[in-house]
Scaffold this motif. Sequence first.
Motif, PDB file in Angstrom:
ATOM      1  N   ALA A 199       1.003  -1.113  -0.204  1.00  0.00           N
ATOM      2  CA  ALA A 199       0.136  -0.298  -0.079  1.00  0.00           C
ATOM      3  C   ALA A 199       0.782   1.672  -0.182  1.00  0.00           C
ATOM      4  CB  ALA A 199      -0.738   0.310   1.442  1.00  0.00           C
ATOM      5  N   THR A 200       2.294   1.325   0.675  1.00  0.00           N
ATOM      6  CA  THR A 200       2.845   2.130   0.920  1.00  0.00           C
ATOM      7  C   THR A 200       3.481   2.338  -0.933  1.00  0.00           C
ATOM      8  OG1 THR A 200       2.729   1.920   2.933  1.00  0.00           O
ATOM      9  CG2 THR A 200       4.579   3.706   2.093  1.00  0.00           C
ATOM     10  N   LEU A 201       3.659   1.782  -1.351  1.00  0.00           N
ATOM     11  CA  LEU A 201       4.575   1.654  -2.153  1.00  0.00           C
ATOM     12  C   LEU A 201       3.567   2.080  -3.926  1.00  0.00           C
ATOM     13  CD1 LEU A 201       7.107   1.087  -3.052  1.00  0.00           C
ATOM     14  CD2 LEU A 201       6.753  -1.539  -4.440  1.00  0.00           C
ATOM     15  N   PHE A 202       2.605   1.950  -3.664  1.00  0.00           N
ATOM     16  CA  PHE A 202       1.186   2.689  -4.785  1.00  0.00           C
ATOM     17  C   PHE A 202       1.191   4.587  -3.702  1.00  0.00           C
ATOM     18  CE2 PHE A 202      -0.350  -1.883  -5.148  1.00  0.00           C
ATOM     19  CZ  PHE A 202      -0.650  -2.069  -6.407  1.00  0.00           C
ATOM     20  N   LEU A 203       1.700   4.411  -3.244  1.00  0.00           N
ATOM     21  CA  LEU A 203       0.725   6.276  -2.408  1.00  0.00           C
ATOM     22  C   LEU A 203       2.800   6.660  -2.528  1.00  0.00           C
ATOM     23  CD1 LEU A 203      -0.205   5.856   1.170  1.00  0.00           C
ATOM     24  CD2 LEU A 203      -1.696   6.297  -1.271  1.00  0.00           C
ATOM     25  N   LEU A 204       3.935   6.230  -3.384  1.00  0.00           N
ATOM     26  CA  LEU A 204       4.633   6.404  -3.654  1.00  0.00           C
ATOM     27  C   LEU A 204       4.553   6.953  -5.211  1.00  0.00           C
ATOM     28  CD1 LEU A 204       7.469   4.961  -1.152  1.00  0.00           C
ATOM     29  CD2 LEU A 204       6.405   6.845  -0.995  1.00  0.00           C
ATOM     30  N   VAL A 205       3.914   6.498  -5.664  1.00  0.00           N
ATOM     31  CA  VAL A 205       4.254   6.045  -6.745  1.00  0.00           C
ATOM     32  C   VAL A 205       4.092   7.116  -7.517  1.00  0.00           C
ATOM     33  CG1 VAL A 205       2.970   5.484  -9.592  1.00  0.00           C
ATOM     34  CG2 VAL A 205       3.221   3.687  -7.521  1.00  0.00           C
ATOM     35  N   GLU A 206       2.984   8.306  -7.633  1.00  0.00           N
ATOM     36  CA  GLU A 206       2.726   9.422  -8.280  1.00  0.00           C
ATOM     37  C   GLU A 206       3.850  10.569  -7.895  1.00  0.00           C
ATOM     38  OE1 GLU A 206       2.073  12.883  -9.569  1.00  0.00           O
ATOM     39  OE2 GLU A 206       1.245  11.103  -9.820  1.00  0.00           O
ATOM     40  N   PRO A 207       4.681  10.906  -6.448  1.00  0.00           N
ATOM     41  CA  PRO A 207       5.652  11.216  -6.228  1.00  0.00           C
ATOM     42  C   PRO A 207       6.742  11.346  -7.274  1.00  0.00           C
ATOM     43  CG  PRO A 207       4.618  11.445  -4.087  1.00  0.00           C
ATOM     44  CD  PRO A 207       3.349  10.326  -5.168  1.00  0.00           C
ATOM     45  N   MET A 208       6.772   9.680  -6.651  1.00  0.00           N
ATOM     46  CA  MET A 208       8.572   9.084  -7.484  1.00  0.00           C
ATOM     47  C   MET A 208       8.143   9.792  -9.187  1.00  0.00           C
ATOM     48  SD  MET A 208       9.704   6.430  -5.431  1.00  0.00           S
ATOM     49  CE  MET A 208      10.533   5.849  -6.071  1.00  0.00           C
ATOM     50  N   SER A 209       7.277   9.501  -9.673  1.00  0.00           N
ATOM     51  CA  SER A 209       7.786   9.257 -11.483  1.00  0.00           C
ATOM     52  C   SER A 209       6.954  11.003 -11.520  1.00  0.00           C
ATOM     53  CB  SER A 209       6.086   8.527 -11.667  1.00  0.00           C
ATOM     54  OG  SER A 209       4.865   8.943 -10.926  1.00  0.00           O
ATOM     55  N   ARG A 210       6.663  11.706 -10.839  1.00  0.00           N
ATOM     56  CA  ARG A 210       7.036  13.195 -11.433  1.00  0.00           C
ATOM     57  C   ARG A 210       7.540  13.977 -11.876  1.00  0.00           C
ATOM     58  NH1 ARG A 210       4.191  15.972  -6.695  1.00  0.00           N
ATOM     59  NH2 ARG A 210       2.762  14.822  -6.739  1.00  0.00           N
ATOM     60  N   ASP A 211       8.761  12.561 -11.416  1.00  0.00           N
ATOM     61  CA  ASP A 211       9.947  13.685 -12.457  1.00  0.00           C
ATOM     62  C   ASP A 211      11.558  12.822 -13.439  1.00  0.00           C
ATOM     63  OD1 ASP A 211      10.046  16.560 -11.581  1.00  0.00           O
ATOM     64  OD2 ASP A 211      10.237  16.159 -10.061  1.00  0.00           O
ATOM     65  N   ASP A 212      11.245  12.340 -14.581  1.00  0.00           N
ATOM     66  CA  ASP A 212      11.423  11.006 -14.967  1.00  0.00           C
ATOM     67  C   ASP A 212      12.693  11.533 -14.996  1.00  0.00           C
ATOM     68  OD1 ASP A 212       9.511   9.324 -14.557  1.00  0.00           O
ATOM     69  OD2 ASP A 212       8.907  10.387 -16.566  1.00  0.00           O
ATOM     70  N   GLY A 213      14.110  10.893 -14.603  1.00  0.00           N
ATOM     71  CA  GLY A 213      14.843  11.065 -15.016  1.00  0.00           C
ATOM     72  C   GLY A 213      15.920  10.530 -16.197  1.00  0.00           C
ATOM     73  N   GLY A 214      17.029  10.122 -16.867  1.00  0.00           N
ATOM     74  CA  GLY A 214      17.186  10.391 -18.162  1.00  0.00           C
ATOM     75  C   GLY A 214      17.058   8.809 -18.354  1.00  0.00           C
ATOM     76  N   ILE A 215      17.053   8.054 -17.589  1.00  0.00           N
ATOM     77  CA  ILE A 215      17.209   6.266 -17.829  1.00  0.00           C
ATOM     78  C   ILE A 215      15.249   6.465 -18.259  1.00  0.00           C
ATOM     79  CG2 ILE A 215      16.722   3.526 -16.953  1.00  0.00           C
ATOM     80  CD1 ILE A 215      19.196   4.805 -14.744  1.00  0.00           C
ATOM     81  N   ALA A 216      14.549   7.293 -17.558  1.00  0.00           N
ATOM     82  CA  ALA A 216      13.356   6.937 -18.240  1.00  0.00           C
ATOM     83  C   ALA A 216      12.774   7.767 -19.878  1.00  0.00           C
ATOM     84  CB  ALA A 216      12.583   7.852 -16.866  1.00  0.00           C
ATOM     85  N   ALA A 217      13.172   8.287 -19.923  1.00  0.00           N
ATOM     86  CA  ALA A 217      13.665   8.434 -21.016  1.00  0.00           C
ATOM     87  C   ALA A 217      13.789   7.450 -22.144  1.00  0.00           C
ATOM     88  CB  ALA A 217      13.843  10.026 -21.733  1.00  0.00           C
ATOM     89  N   MET A 218      14.845   7.051 -22.002  1.00  0.00           N
ATOM     90  CA  MET A 218      15.795   5.264 -23.059  1.00  0.00           C
ATOM     91  C   MET A 218      14.426   4.362 -22.852  1.00  0.00           C
ATOM     92  SD  MET A 218      19.232   5.224 -21.983  1.00  0.00           S
ATOM     93  CE  MET A 218      19.220   5.208 -20.381  1.00  0.00           C
ATOM     94  N   LEU A 219      13.545   4.762 -22.201  1.00  0.00           N
ATOM     95  CA  LEU A 219      12.642   3.445 -21.832  1.00  0.00           C
ATOM     96  C   LEU A 219      11.258   4.020 -21.955  1.00  0.00           C
ATOM     97  CD1 LEU A 219      13.620   2.104 -18.034  1.00  0.00           C
ATOM     98  CD2 LEU A 219      14.655   0.755 -20.195  1.00  0.00           C
TER      99      LEU A 219
END
Length: 544
Positions: free
Chosen positions: A350-370
């Motif tokens: 449940a905590t991990l689901f709550l972290l999805v939005e704050p953690m995905s707000r700023d995508d890093g460089g690796i995210a662009a490649m994926l």
Amino acid sequence: MIQHLIIAPILIPFIAGALMLLYDDRQRSAKFWLSLISAGLLLLVAIRLLLEAKEAGSGGIGFYLLGNWAAPMAIVLVVDHLSAMMLVLTAIIGLASLVYSRAVWHRQGQHYFSLFQFLLMGLNGAFLTGDLFNLFVFFEVLLAASYGLLLHGSGQARVRAGMHYIAVNLAASLLFLLGVSLIYGVTGTLNMAHLANLAPMIPAVDQPLLKMGFALLGVAFLIKAGSWPLSFWLPNAYMSAAAPVGAIFAILTKVGIYAILRLSMLLFAEEGTGLTGWGAEVLILLGLASVAFALFGTLASQSLGRIAAYAVILSSGTVLAVIGFALAGGGGWMLTAALYYMIGSTLATATLFLLVEPMSRDDGGIAAMLALTAEIYGTGKDESLGAETPDGPAMPAGLTLISVCFGICAIVLAGLPPLPGFVGKLGMIQGALADAPAATFLNWSFIALLILSGLGTIIALARIGIQTFWGSDEASSSVMALEVAPALVLIALLGVMSIKSEAVLRYTGNTVEALQDRSLYAYGVFGAARTTVPMLPGTGEEQP
């Protein structure tokens, strides 16, 4: 008064949800506070019921006869160690999800808080009911609410996954009805305690129909529990849900696990019933297959939401396999540790689901490649938020707190010391080895998968952590207090579970003892006292 508290977890969210339907949708602040009061009351009532069960020992079971009718004619509610534990877990996660949703998600659609309350009502009713028909009713209540919550916020990926989710669960409900119909046709009752008493007396000629009814029920429960191969719908649905909805959905699969555990220990664990140990090997194999499926799915996932969804399957599969071992004659320690693990893994997921939005707000460089892979999986950024900004003040050092919460979740789900995931897995391994050197191939397979699943989880989550916290050179966006505070509370509870592991394990041990002594439930329902009606003075007539 304590007896009447048993029905409170159903009435409180029902009344709150109905009242909120009278409010205009623009009165979101009033709806939130009413919802928050309801969730707080639910938590207090659930804790009180748990303390009552704990003080009463392994025989602590309370009964509530609706309409003051005697069983089996009455609609009976039953609270014991297991149901009280599930009520507290539901209330904690529900309260955390509700506070988080205040940040932004309650503005993404209509009737969010009412649907949330009806979902809590369905969950609590499923954990308390003592008959299969009302179990079906509460299943449908929570499923109807979950349909609206899953679609909340719109978006193409969410609508597509929502339609899939609705279709699968409607099919499961149909199987549930067919199974209930067969059981009623053979036994003439749907009361669980009555079924437990009638099981030894079912003629051999009728047992195939009875087993078919329970098999259909089992398939319906396995679909809801997210067991392989019936879990194909779960990853897309859960990762597409809004963050607070995904968090409360973490306990939806545990309703299926609860139903399987309750009926299995009540009907299939008793000697001489003709159903002794029935389905044990099937549950073990399906549990192991679910763990393996979750392991490969976790390693293949490239988004936090999808990993969290597979963590739900991993938790359910682990507990499902242990239930199978318990039915096959395994010791109670393995099931004791599994219930402890279920609590910790559900809080962490449940905590991990709550972290999805704050953690995905700023995508890093690796995210662009994926990005291409993310588009294929349907795990790109959620476009439904639009220009909405979270409410409330920013949390100082918010990203640091998010990273700490994420790291602790990773440790718990991977089963690393000293947190609850390690304690639970170690206990299950000890239970699996208790019969050594007579441990079977299935025991060793379970131990191997338990260890490998932890390794796969830490690899996948470490990859996400590096991508999120180290993969971007840009300044991070601010994190709102309403987004961090619920996660911090759940993480704190995981810490308390670790420190007080002996006390929690003692409680889950009493839970297993109560489940193994089926007479407490099977005969207790029929011995439940009806409420005494006061008499009018000097008349001998009941007071109206």
